[in-house]
Design a protein around this motif. Structure first.
Motif, PDB file in Angstrom:
ATOM      1  N   VAL A 126      -6.856  15.155-118.338  1.00 52.06           N
ATOM      2  CA  VAL A 126      -6.832  15.238-119.795  1.00 52.06           C
ATOM      3  C   VAL A 126      -5.505  14.653-120.258  1.00 52.06           C
ATOM      4  O   VAL A 126      -4.449  15.001-119.724  1.00 52.06           O
ATOM      5  N   HIS A 127      -5.556  13.749-121.240  1.00 55.93           N
ATOM      6  CA  HIS A 127      -4.324  13.179-121.785  1.00 55.93           C
ATOM      7  C   HIS A 127      -4.448  12.970-123.282  1.00 55.93           C
ATOM      8  O   HIS A 127      -5.543  12.986-123.841  1.00 55.93           O
ATOM      9  N   ASP A 128      -3.294  12.780-123.917  1.00 51.52           N
ATOM     10  CA  ASP A 128      -3.301  12.482-125.345  1.00 51.52           C
ATOM     11  C   ASP A 128      -3.956  11.118-125.541  1.00 51.52           C
ATOM     12  O   ASP A 128      -3.943  10.276-124.648  1.00 51.52           O
ATOM     13  N   ASN A 129      -4.576  10.923-126.686  1.00 49.82           N
ATOM     14  CA  ASN A 129      -5.318   9.689-126.945  1.00 49.82           C
ATOM     15  C   ASN A 129      -4.639   8.917-128.067  1.00 49.82           C
ATOM     16  O   ASN A 129      -4.987   9.054-129.222  1.00 49.82           O
ATOM     17  N   ARG A 130      -3.660   8.118-127.727  1.00 48.19           N
ATOM     18  CA  ARG A 130      -2.880   7.377-128.715  1.00 48.19           C
ATOM     19  C   ARG A 130      -3.662   6.242-129.361  1.00 48.19           C
ATOM     20  O   ARG A 130      -3.296   5.769-130.412  1.00 48.19           O
ATOM     21  N   LYS A 131      -4.700   5.769-128.734  1.00 47.63           N
ATOM     22  CA  LYS A 131      -5.460   4.627-129.255  1.00 47.63           C
ATOM     23  C   LYS A 131      -6.840   5.025-129.753  1.00 47.63           C
ATOM     24  O   LYS A 131      -7.675   4.190-130.013  1.00 47.63           O
ATOM     25  N   GLY A 132      -7.095   6.308-129.857  1.00 49.67           N
ATOM     26  CA  GLY A 132      -8.430   6.773-130.212  1.00 49.67           C
ATOM     27  C   GLY A 132      -8.794   6.551-131.672  1.00 49.67           C
ATOM     28  O   GLY A 132      -7.930   6.480-132.540  1.00 49.67           O
ATOM     29  N   LYS A 133     -10.077   6.435-131.935  1.00 46.83           N
ATOM     30  CA  LYS A 133     -10.556   6.326-133.311  1.00 46.83           C
ATOM     31  C   LYS A 133     -10.303   7.649-134.017  1.00 46.83           C
ATOM     32  O   LYS A 133     -10.457   8.710-133.442  1.00 46.83           O
ATOM     33  N   GLY A 134      -9.927   7.567-135.281  1.00 44.52           N
ATOM     34  CA  GLY A 134      -9.705   8.782-136.051  1.00 44.52           C
ATOM     35  C   GLY A 134      -8.364   9.431-135.791  1.00 44.52           C
ATOM     36  O   GLY A 134      -8.172  10.592-136.093  1.00 44.52           O
ATOM     37  N   GLY A 135      -7.438   8.711-135.202  1.00 44.54           N
ATOM     38  CA  GLY A 135      -6.107   9.263-134.977  1.00 44.54           C
ATOM     39  C   GLY A 135      -5.952   9.875-133.600  1.00 44.54           C
ATOM     40  O   GLY A 135      -6.784   9.692-132.718  1.00 44.54           O
ATOM     41  N   ARG A 136      -4.889  10.617-133.444  1.00 44.00           N
ATOM     42  CA  ARG A 136      -4.579  11.216-132.142  1.00 44.00           C
ATOM     43  C   ARG A 136      -5.533  12.352-131.802  1.00 44.00           C
ATOM     44  O   ARG A 136      -6.090  12.982-132.670  1.00 44.00           O
ATOM     45  N   GLY A 137      -5.655  12.597-130.544  1.00 40.87           N
ATOM     46  CA  GLY A 137      -6.491  13.665-130.052  1.00 40.87           C
ATOM     47  C   GLY A 137      -6.312  13.745-128.551  1.00 40.87           C
ATOM     48  O   GLY A 137      -5.246  13.439-128.037  1.00 40.87           O
ATOM     49  N   PHE A 138      -7.365  14.108-127.847  1.00 43.19           N
ATOM     50  CA  PHE A 138      -7.316  14.188-126.396  1.00 43.19           C
ATOM     51  C   PHE A 138      -8.455  13.373-125.804  1.00 43.19           C
ATOM     52  O   PHE A 138      -9.513  13.221-126.415  1.00 43.19           O
ATOM     53  N   ARG A 139      -8.219  12.871-124.607  1.00 44.44           N
ATOM     54  CA  ARG A 139      -9.244  12.148-123.875  1.00 44.44           C
ATOM     55  C   ARG A 139      -9.393  12.830-122.520  1.00 44.44           C
ATOM     56  O   ARG A 139      -8.406  13.219-121.896  1.00 44.44           O
ATOM     57  N   VAL A 140     -10.626  12.950-122.070  1.00 50.20           N
ATOM     58  CA  VAL A 140     -10.909  13.583-120.794  1.00 50.20           C
ATOM     59  C   VAL A 140     -11.541  12.544-119.867  1.00 50.20           C
ATOM     60  O   VAL A 140     -12.513  11.886-120.241  1.00 50.20           O
ATOM     61  N   LEU A 141     -10.961  12.410-118.674  1.00 46.14           N
ATOM     62  CA  LEU A 141     -11.497  11.505-117.660  1.00 46.14           C
ATOM     63  C   LEU A 141     -11.986  12.342-116.487  1.00 46.14           C
ATOM     64  O   LEU A 141     -11.260  13.217-115.998  1.00 46.14           O
ATOM     65  N   ARG A 142     -13.174  12.079-116.035  1.00 46.34           N
ATOM     66  CA  ARG A 142     -13.690  12.734-114.826  1.00 46.34           C
ATOM     67  C   ARG A 142     -13.881  11.626-113.804  1.00 46.34           C
ATOM     68  O   ARG A 142     -14.566  10.644-114.075  1.00 46.34           O
ATOM     69  N   TRP A 143     -13.269  11.791-112.621  1.00 43.16           N
ATOM     70  CA  TRP A 143     -13.227  10.690-111.667  1.00 43.16           C
ATOM     71  C   TRP A 143     -13.121  11.170-110.221  1.00 43.16           C
ATOM     72  O   TRP A 143     -12.836  12.333-109.971  1.00 43.16           O
ATOM     73  N   LYS A 144     -13.392  10.252-109.309  1.00 46.71           N
ATOM     74  CA  LYS A 144     -13.208  10.496-107.875  1.00 46.71           C
ATOM     75  C   LYS A 144     -12.275   9.429-107.331  1.00 46.71           C
ATOM     76  O   LYS A 144     -12.374   8.273-107.728  1.00 46.71           O
ATOM     77  N   PRO A 145     -11.368   9.798-106.431  1.00 45.74           N
ATOM     78  CA  PRO A 145     -10.455   8.799-105.866  1.00 45.74           C
ATOM     79  C   PRO A 145     -11.190   7.881-104.887  1.00 45.74           C
ATOM     80  O   PRO A 145     -12.280   8.215-104.415  1.00 45.74           O
ATOM     81  N   PRO A 146     -10.592   6.737-104.582  1.00 45.73           N
ATOM     82  CA  PRO A 146     -11.203   5.832-103.610  1.00 45.73           C
ATOM     83  C   PRO A 146     -11.172   6.442-102.204  1.00 45.73           C
ATOM     84  O   PRO A 146     -10.440   7.411-101.955  1.00 45.73           O
ATOM     85  N   SER A 147     -11.898   5.850-101.309  1.00 47.97           N
ATOM     86  CA  SER A 147     -11.886   6.297 -99.915  1.00 47.97           C
ATOM     87  C   SER A 147     -10.509   6.056 -99.302  1.00 47.97           C
ATOM     88  O   SER A 147      -9.726   5.233 -99.790  1.00 47.97           O
ATOM     89  N   ARG A 148     -10.244   6.738 -98.232  1.00 49.42           N
ATOM     90  CA  ARG A 148      -8.970   6.553 -97.519  1.00 49.42           C
ATOM     91  C   ARG A 148      -8.829   5.103 -97.061  1.00 49.42           C
ATOM     92  O   ARG A 148      -7.755   4.519 -97.146  1.00 49.42           O
ATOM     93  N   GLN A 149      -9.915   4.514 -96.605  1.00 46.40           N
ATOM     94  CA  GLN A 149      -9.888   3.130 -96.139  1.00 46.40           C
ATOM     95  C   GLN A 149      -9.507   2.186 -97.280  1.00 46.40           C
ATOM     96  O   GLN A 149      -8.653   1.317 -97.122  1.00 46.40           O
ATOM     97  N   THR A 150     -10.118   2.349 -98.430  1.00 42.82           N
ATOM     98  CA  THR A 150      -9.808   1.501 -99.588  1.00 42.82           C
ATOM     99  C   THR A 150      -8.366   1.710-100.032  1.00 42.82           C
ATOM    100  O   THR A 150      -7.633   0.750-100.280  1.00 42.82           O
ATOM    101  N   ALA A 151      -7.950   2.959-100.139  1.00 39.81           N
ATOM    102  CA  ALA A 151      -6.597   3.270-100.600  1.00 39.81           C
ATOM    103  C   ALA A 151      -5.527   2.759 -99.638  1.00 39.81           C
ATOM    104  O   ALA A 151      -4.437   2.392-100.059  1.00 39.81           O
TER     105      ALA A 151
END
Length: 189
Positions: A126-151
């Motif tokens: 979760v981070h602040d959303n400096r570029k979001g529509k309608g002004g500041r707010g929060f943005r939520v990212l849900r993600w998985k890291p790359p494999s050990r081999q890729t990293a």
């Protein structure tokens, strides 16, 4: 205990003469900041004393947090102000001794973030959303890291100690030197 800290300071009287601010190349004492990075510190006595900070990110790459996955992998998501605002991350497979040379791009538009691992092994940032529509707010990212081999493909680096007053190390080097910033990582849909 391992901790990620924002390391920022101006040049001090005892610093090497050639220690310069990456911002304006000034070598004056008390001028613009000579450090604005994320550093790692560790304690072997439960937090009573701490190690000398070791720089793990480059200039203007701050506000990091450490996240440990169930397999022991450490992730270091951090905000950056170079090349616009956004989130990046590094990975370590040896308890933070070394980190991936590839710096993965996580998202654009915000700075101050915090991340947690969810029960299904995805990460939530979760981070602040400096570029979001309608002004500041929060943005939520849900993600998985790359494999050990890729990293691991581009290799690893060991964070360097911060130059302190009276040190003789080469000035104004970035922990980000010789690392790739082309790993773009997509959030989970």
């Amino acid at each position: 205990i391992l901790a990620a800290v924002r390391y920022q300071r101006k040049k001090l009287p005892g610093d090497p003469a050639n220690l310069a601010s990456p911002y304006d190349k000034s070598t004056e004492v008390g001028g613009h900041s000579v450090y604005k990075q994320t550093a790692l510190v560790h304690s072997d006595d439960g937090g009573r004393t701490w190690s000398r900070p070791r720089l793990v990110t480059g200039w203007l790459q701050q506000t990091a947090c450490l996240v440990r996955l169930s397999d022991g992998t450490l992730l270091l998501p951090f905000g950056h102000k170079d090349q616009g605002f956004g989130q990046r991350f590094l990975m370590s497979f040896d308890q933070g001794v070394s980190w991936t040379r590839t710096v993965f791009e996580l998202g654009r538009g915000g700075l101050y973030a915090s991340s947690v691992v969810l029960p299904d092994a995805t990460l939530l940032t979760v981070h602040d959303n400096r570029k979001g529509k309608g002004g500041r707010g929060f943005r939520v990212l849900r993600w998985k890291p790359p494999s050990r081999q890729t990293a691991s493909a581009a290799g690893f680096f060991k964070p360097r100690p911060v130059e302190t007053s009276g040190s003789t190390q080469t000035a104004a080097r970035s922990a980000g030197k010789n690392r790739s910033h082309d790993g773009v990582w997509k959030p989970v849909s």
